[in-house]
Design a protein around this motif. Structure first.
Motif, PDB file in Angstrom:
ATOM      1  N   ALA A 136       0.842  -1.198   0.000  1.00 54.16           N
ATOM      2  CA  ALA A 136       0.000   0.000   0.000  1.00 54.16           C
ATOM      3  C   ALA A 136       0.872   1.241   0.000  1.00 54.16           C
ATOM      4  O   ALA A 136       2.105   1.185   0.177  1.00 54.16           O
ATOM      5  CB  ALA A 136      -0.915  -0.003   1.221  1.00 54.16           C
ATOM      6  N   ASP A 137       0.209   2.378  -0.196  1.00 53.12           N
ATOM      7  CA  ASP A 137       0.910   3.659  -0.116  1.00 53.12           C
ATOM      8  C   ASP A 137       1.149   4.080   1.326  1.00 53.12           C
ATOM      9  O   ASP A 137       2.161   4.688   1.650  1.00 53.12           O
ATOM     10  CB  ASP A 137       0.098   4.746  -0.827  1.00 53.12           C
ATOM     11  N   TYR A 138       0.175   3.771   2.194  1.00 51.62           N
ATOM     12  CA  TYR A 138       0.243   4.190   3.598  1.00 51.62           C
ATOM     13  C   TYR A 138      -0.187   3.040   4.501  1.00 51.62           C
ATOM     14  O   TYR A 138      -1.011   2.204   4.118  1.00 51.62           O
ATOM     15  CB  TYR A 138      -0.701   5.370   3.868  1.00 51.62           C
ATOM     16  N   ALA A 139       0.349   3.028   5.715  1.00 48.74           N
ATOM     17  CA  ALA A 139      -0.126   2.123   6.760  1.00 48.74           C
ATOM     18  C   ALA A 139      -0.480   2.964   7.979  1.00 48.74           C
ATOM     19  O   ALA A 139       0.289   3.859   8.378  1.00 48.74           O
ATOM     20  CB  ALA A 139       0.929   1.091   7.127  1.00 48.74           C
ATOM     21  N   LEU A 140      -1.624   2.684   8.563  1.00 47.83           N
ATOM     22  CA  LEU A 140      -2.032   3.309   9.815  1.00 47.83           C
ATOM     23  C   LEU A 140      -2.056   2.228  10.883  1.00 47.83           C
ATOM     24  O   LEU A 140      -2.884   1.316  10.843  1.00 47.83           O
ATOM     25  CB  LEU A 140      -3.415   3.953   9.677  1.00 47.83           C
ATOM     26  N   CYS A 141      -1.134   2.321  11.833  1.00 44.02           N
ATOM     27  CA  CYS A 141      -1.036   1.340  12.919  1.00 44.02           C
ATOM     28  C   CYS A 141      -1.934   1.770  14.071  1.00 44.02           C
ATOM     29  O   CYS A 141      -1.709   2.830  14.665  1.00 44.02           O
ATOM     30  CB  CYS A 141       0.393   1.236  13.423  1.00 44.02           C
ATOM     31  N   THR A 142      -2.917   0.948  14.390  1.00 45.62           N
ATOM     32  CA  THR A 142      -3.756   1.221  15.555  1.00 45.62           C
ATOM     33  C   THR A 142      -3.578   0.138  16.614  1.00 45.62           C
ATOM     34  O   THR A 142      -4.438  -0.069  17.454  1.00 45.62           O
ATOM     35  CB  THR A 142      -5.238   1.334  15.157  1.00 45.62           C
ATOM     36  N   PHE A 143      -2.433  -0.550  16.559  1.00 49.12           N
ATOM     37  CA  PHE A 143      -2.131  -1.539  17.588  1.00 49.12           C
ATOM     38  C   PHE A 143      -2.116  -0.871  18.965  1.00 49.12           C
ATOM     39  O   PHE A 143      -1.825   0.318  19.084  1.00 49.12           O
ATOM     40  CB  PHE A 143      -0.747  -2.167  17.362  1.00 49.12           C
ATOM     41  N   SER A 144      -2.379  -1.653  19.996  1.00 47.33           N
ATOM     42  CA  SER A 144      -2.285  -1.108  21.343  1.00 47.33           C
ATOM     43  C   SER A 144      -0.848  -0.715  21.660  1.00 47.33           C
ATOM     44  O   SER A 144       0.113  -1.229  21.068  1.00 47.33           O
ATOM     45  CB  SER A 144      -2.763  -2.133  22.373  1.00 47.33           C
ATOM     46  N   ILE A 150      -3.567  12.056   0.661  1.00 42.98           N
ATOM     47  CA  ILE A 150      -3.906  11.348  -0.573  1.00 42.98           C
ATOM     48  C   ILE A 150      -4.508  12.290  -1.603  1.00 42.98           C
ATOM     49  O   ILE A 150      -4.135  12.262  -2.782  1.00 42.98           O
ATOM     50  CB  ILE A 150      -4.872  10.194  -0.247  1.00 42.98           C
ATOM     51  N   SER A 151      -5.420  13.136  -1.176  1.00 42.19           N
ATOM     52  CA  SER A 151      -6.147  13.966  -2.141  1.00 42.19           C
ATOM     53  C   SER A 151      -5.310  15.110  -2.689  1.00 42.19           C
ATOM     54  O   SER A 151      -5.514  15.543  -3.825  1.00 42.19           O
ATOM     55  CB  SER A 151      -7.417  14.526  -1.492  1.00 42.19           C
ATOM     56  N   GLU A 152      -4.334  15.598  -1.885  1.00 40.87           N
ATOM     57  CA  GLU A 152      -3.545  16.747  -2.325  1.00 40.87           C
ATOM     58  C   GLU A 152      -2.175  16.353  -2.867  1.00 40.87           C
ATOM     59  O   GLU A 152      -1.437  17.210  -3.347  1.00 40.87           O
ATOM     60  CB  GLU A 152      -3.385  17.744  -1.190  1.00 40.87           C
ATOM     61  N   GLY A 153      -1.813  15.085  -2.757  1.00 39.64           N
ATOM     62  CA  GLY A 153      -0.522  14.659  -3.267  1.00 39.64           C
ATOM     63  C   GLY A 153       0.639  15.132  -2.429  1.00 39.64           C
ATOM     64  O   GLY A 153       1.797  15.024  -2.828  1.00 39.64           O
ATOM     65  N   GLU A 202      -8.834  10.169  17.897  1.00 42.48           N
ATOM     66  CA  GLU A 202      -7.577   9.966  17.185  1.00 42.48           C
ATOM     67  C   GLU A 202      -7.811   9.349  15.803  1.00 42.48           C
ATOM     68  O   GLU A 202      -7.165   9.726  14.828  1.00 42.48           O
ATOM     69  CB  GLU A 202      -6.638   9.096  18.011  1.00 42.48           C
ATOM     70  N   GLY A 203      -8.733   8.396  15.710  1.00 39.29           N
ATOM     71  CA  GLY A 203      -9.069   7.842  14.404  1.00 39.29           C
ATOM     72  C   GLY A 203      -9.623   8.901  13.470  1.00 39.29           C
ATOM     73  O   GLY A 203      -9.290   8.943  12.275  1.00 39.29           O
ATOM     74  N   LEU A 204     -10.435   9.795  14.027  1.00 42.20           N
ATOM     75  CA  LEU A 204     -11.017  10.885  13.241  1.00 42.20           C
ATOM     76  C   LEU A 204      -9.928  11.829  12.735  1.00 42.20           C
ATOM     77  O   LEU A 204      -9.880  12.170  11.539  1.00 42.20           O
ATOM     78  CB  LEU A 204     -12.015  11.637  14.115  1.00 42.20           C
ATOM     79  N   GLU A 205      -9.037  12.248  13.633  1.00 40.46           N
ATOM     80  CA  GLU A 205      -8.010  13.225  13.269  1.00 40.46           C
ATOM     81  C   GLU A 205      -7.008  12.649  12.271  1.00 40.46           C
ATOM     82  O   GLU A 205      -6.689  13.287  11.258  1.00 40.46           O
ATOM     83  CB  GLU A 205      -7.284  13.709  14.525  1.00 40.46           C
ATOM     84  N   VAL A 206      -6.499  11.459  12.532  1.00 42.78           N
ATOM     85  CA  VAL A 206      -5.507  10.878  11.628  1.00 42.78           C
ATOM     86  C   VAL A 206      -6.152  10.501  10.301  1.00 42.78           C
ATOM     87  O   VAL A 206      -5.525  10.621   9.242  1.00 42.78           O
ATOM     88  CB  VAL A 206      -4.807   9.677  12.292  1.00 42.78           C
ATOM     89  N   GLY A 207      -7.403  10.089  10.327  1.00 43.51           N
ATOM     90  CA  GLY A 207      -8.114   9.829   9.077  1.00 43.51           C
ATOM     91  C   GLY A 207      -8.180  11.071   8.208  1.00 43.51           C
ATOM     92  O   GLY A 207      -7.991  11.009   6.982  1.00 43.51           O
ATOM     93  N   ARG A 208      -8.435  12.212   8.830  1.00 43.23           N
ATOM     94  CA  ARG A 208      -8.475  13.470   8.080  1.00 43.23           C
ATOM     95  C   ARG A 208      -7.108  13.824   7.503  1.00 43.23           C
ATOM     96  O   ARG A 208      -7.001  14.273   6.355  1.00 43.23           O
ATOM     97  CB  ARG A 208      -8.961  14.594   8.993  1.00 43.23           C
ATOM     98  N   LEU A 209      -6.061  13.643   8.299  1.00 44.06           N
ATOM     99  CA  LEU A 209      -4.715  13.958   7.818  1.00 44.06           C
ATOM    100  C   LEU A 209      -4.323  13.055   6.649  1.00 44.06           C
ATOM    101  O   LEU A 209      -3.743  13.522   5.657  1.00 44.06           O
ATOM    102  CB  LEU A 209      -3.707  13.817   8.955  1.00 44.06           C
ATOM    103  N   LEU A 210      -4.634  11.762   6.763  1.00 35.11           N
ATOM    104  CA  LEU A 210      -4.314  10.841   5.673  1.00 35.11           C
ATOM    105  C   LEU A 210      -5.119  11.184   4.415  1.00 35.11           C
ATOM    106  O   LEU A 210      -4.594  11.116   3.297  1.00 35.11           O
ATOM    107  CB  LEU A 210      -4.607   9.410   6.105  1.00 35.11           C
ATOM    108  N   ALA A 211      -6.383  11.533   4.584  1.00 34.21           N
ATOM    109  CA  ALA A 211      -7.199  11.905   3.428  1.00 34.21           C
ATOM    110  C   ALA A 211      -6.603  13.111   2.717  1.00 34.21           C
ATOM    111  O   ALA A 211      -6.579  13.181   1.481  1.00 34.21           O
ATOM    112  CB  ALA A 211      -8.627  12.203   3.873  1.00 34.21           C
ATOM    113  N   LYS A 212      -6.093  14.053   3.491  1.00 36.16           N
ATOM    114  CA  LYS A 212      -5.460  15.242   2.905  1.00 36.16           C
ATOM    115  C   LYS A 212      -4.187  14.857   2.156  1.00 36.16           C
ATOM    116  O   LYS A 212      -3.913  15.355   1.060  1.00 36.16           O
ATOM    117  CB  LYS A 212      -5.161  16.259   4.004  1.00 36.16           C
TER     118      LYS A 212
END
Length: 502
Positions: free
Chosen positions: A281-289, A480-483, A468-478
């Protein structure tokens, strides 16, 4: 109480738009997803929902369990014909909403999906016991409630004066609350350890106070002191399953898939599973404990940088264990809660009756909670040994009753489980704000982190994982969408404000 919190900075790095995954040797891999979300708990599902809402659907949630939920773990408990679905992990929505003030997002989801919950009266419905059986020391218990309030007020004063942090034990001592009798120690445990899953000696005075206030104290933006206990026979995690069902497609889930290794470069990530399969993948988001990261259950290649590893190892993964027993019939207290004061602090102190009109009347179920080192201790024992100890405590609490052997018995071994390595995070006094910024920060442009532990205001809470899921999801979306990539700033080194004098 006013608390000064450090804001997370950002940096922008110019990256090509994500089209494929390249590796140093020049070999191109076909992407399995744009984003691999590693872990299907609250942070992972909410990050996925955020990507979906931003128009990004090329993600995959990878989880070792056969279901979503993470540490939201429900199970059927009880003898044949008397089974009840209980919560072995998270059980309460802590802080709901006061008037038209801010709402706890977990409470919002619980209401949206019509979760069956009931108020749990922790402080107004309690009976006290010690080594002599039922003994009224509610005056000591109420004093401990006042002492905890004073502890948080004194912590706020230290923040205002820019004074150093200390342990919560230091705080208790400085306000003159020195618990010495078994009754006082048990009451202090109920106020502190039962919430943070560690002792005052192991916990930050200031962070434990803001952790309480930002959830419960409406004066600083908290949700209120109401709490709702899940009784839903679909399981507490039903709210997460129902929310996920609104947007996740079957091909976006990889369950029963345990991550072994994460390879990360400036151009992408490769995730190896224990079955030998690889995902790209292009990105990995680790949400492990936090506990999984601390135990090296997942290998990173290259290894995480020193600033990241120091942050991971400097916070604490605490353990909170509920020990469930079912008896043929009820013989115990009629209140919701009970407190047992043993000469040994932390030995089977907090009890709750589920055979209560507000919960599961006629179920014959009661449970006791232990935390921290005591949780780790009982995990090393056999079930039979723990059962003998717990039944022994009940016989001490009820010397005039005939206490039979239970017909059902269960507890989770959270600390020993390689998928969790504990229950939730706790902030020690030696953990600085820069450490926490580093815990949140991404490593390079492709490797990201989120979970309850990365929440500064709400560490240890389900709603911390949500935010945290909300905030990091927004950052990752930015990204991807803005390159380009918006990253969370980190400190290369965490230094003292003043040098040591030696």
């Amino acid at each position: 109480m006013r608390l000064c919190l450090l804001g997370a900075g950002v940096f922008i790095s110019s990256l090509p738009r994500a089209t494929g995954l390249s590796v140093p040797e020049g070999k191109a891999y076909k992407k399995d997803a744009s984003v691999l979300i590693l872990g299907g708990g609250v942070a992972g599902v909410i990050a996925a929902r955020t990507l979906h809402e931003q128009g990004i659907h090329n993600f995959t949630i990878v989880d070792a369990k056969g279901e979503l939920g993470g540490r939201l773990t429900s199970g059927t408990f009880g003898a044949t014909g008397k089974e009840v679905t209980l919560e072995f992990g998270a059980n309460w929505v802590q802080g709901t909403q006061t008037g038209d003030g801010p709402a706890n997002p977990i409470w919002t989801l619980a209401q949206k999906h019509k979760l069956d919950t009931h108020f749990n009266d922790w402080f107004g419905s309690i009976t006290t016991y010690d080594a002599n059986g039922q003994t009224d020391y509610l005056d000591v218990f109420n004093d401990s409630t006042d002492a905890y309030t004073n502890l948080t007020i004194a912590a706020g004063t230290r923040v205002d004066k820019q004074l150093v942090d200390g342990t919560a034990r230091t705080g208790y001592s400085l306000i003159g609350a020195k618990s010495q009798s078994p009754q006082a120690m048990a009451s202090e445990y109920y106020q502190f350890d039962w919430e943070y899953a560690q002792t005052p000696e192991e916990s930050s005075w200031i962070a434990s106070s803001w952790g309480n206030n930002f959830t419960y104290n409406t004066d600083v933006g908290g949700f209120g002191d109401d709490n709702q206990m899940s009784l839903d026979q679909r399981g507490f995690k039903y709210f997460l399953d129902a929310e996920a069902a609104e947007f996740i497609q079957p091909n976006q889930l990889r369950l029963n898939a345990t991550v072994k290794k994460i390879k990360h470069t400036d151009s992408g990530v490769t995730v190896e599973l224990i079955n030998g399969e690889t995902l790209h993948a292009d990105y990995a988001l680790c949400t492990f404990s936090l506990g999984v990261l601390q135990h090296d259950d997942v290998v990173f290649e290259p290894p995480l940088p020193d600033w990241k590893e120091e942050a991971i190892q400097s916070m604490t993964m605490a353990t909170y264990t509920k020990v469930f027993l079912q008896f043929p019939e009820k013989f115990w207290f009629d209140t919701e809660m009970a407190l047992y004061a043993d000469p040994e602090r932390g030995r089977y102190p907090v009890w709750q009756s589920l055979d209560h009109e507000n919960f599961f009347p006629g179920s014959g179920i009661i449970f006791v909670t232990v935390t921290g080192d005591y949780s780790e201790r009982i995990e090393a024992l056999s079930d039979a040994q723990v059962q003998d100890e717990v039944v022994g405590v009940l016989r001490t609490m009820f010397p005039n009753a005939t206490v039979p052997e239970p017909i059902a018995f269960h507890f989770m071994r959270w600390h020993s489980d390689p998928l969790f390595r504990g229950s939730y995070s706790n902030w020690p006094a030696s953990f600085f704000s820069d450490h926490h910024d580093n815990l949140r920060a991404n490593v390079g442009p492709r490797l990201w982190f989120a979970g309850e532990a990365t929440s500064q205001k709400y560490f240890g809470f389900l709603h911390g994982a949500y935010f945290e899921g909300l905030e990091v999801g927004r950052l990752l979306a930015k990204c991807i969408s803005e390159g380009g990539c918006v990253g969370i700033e980190h400190a290369p080194e965490v230094k003292n404000a003043r040098p040591y004098k030696i």
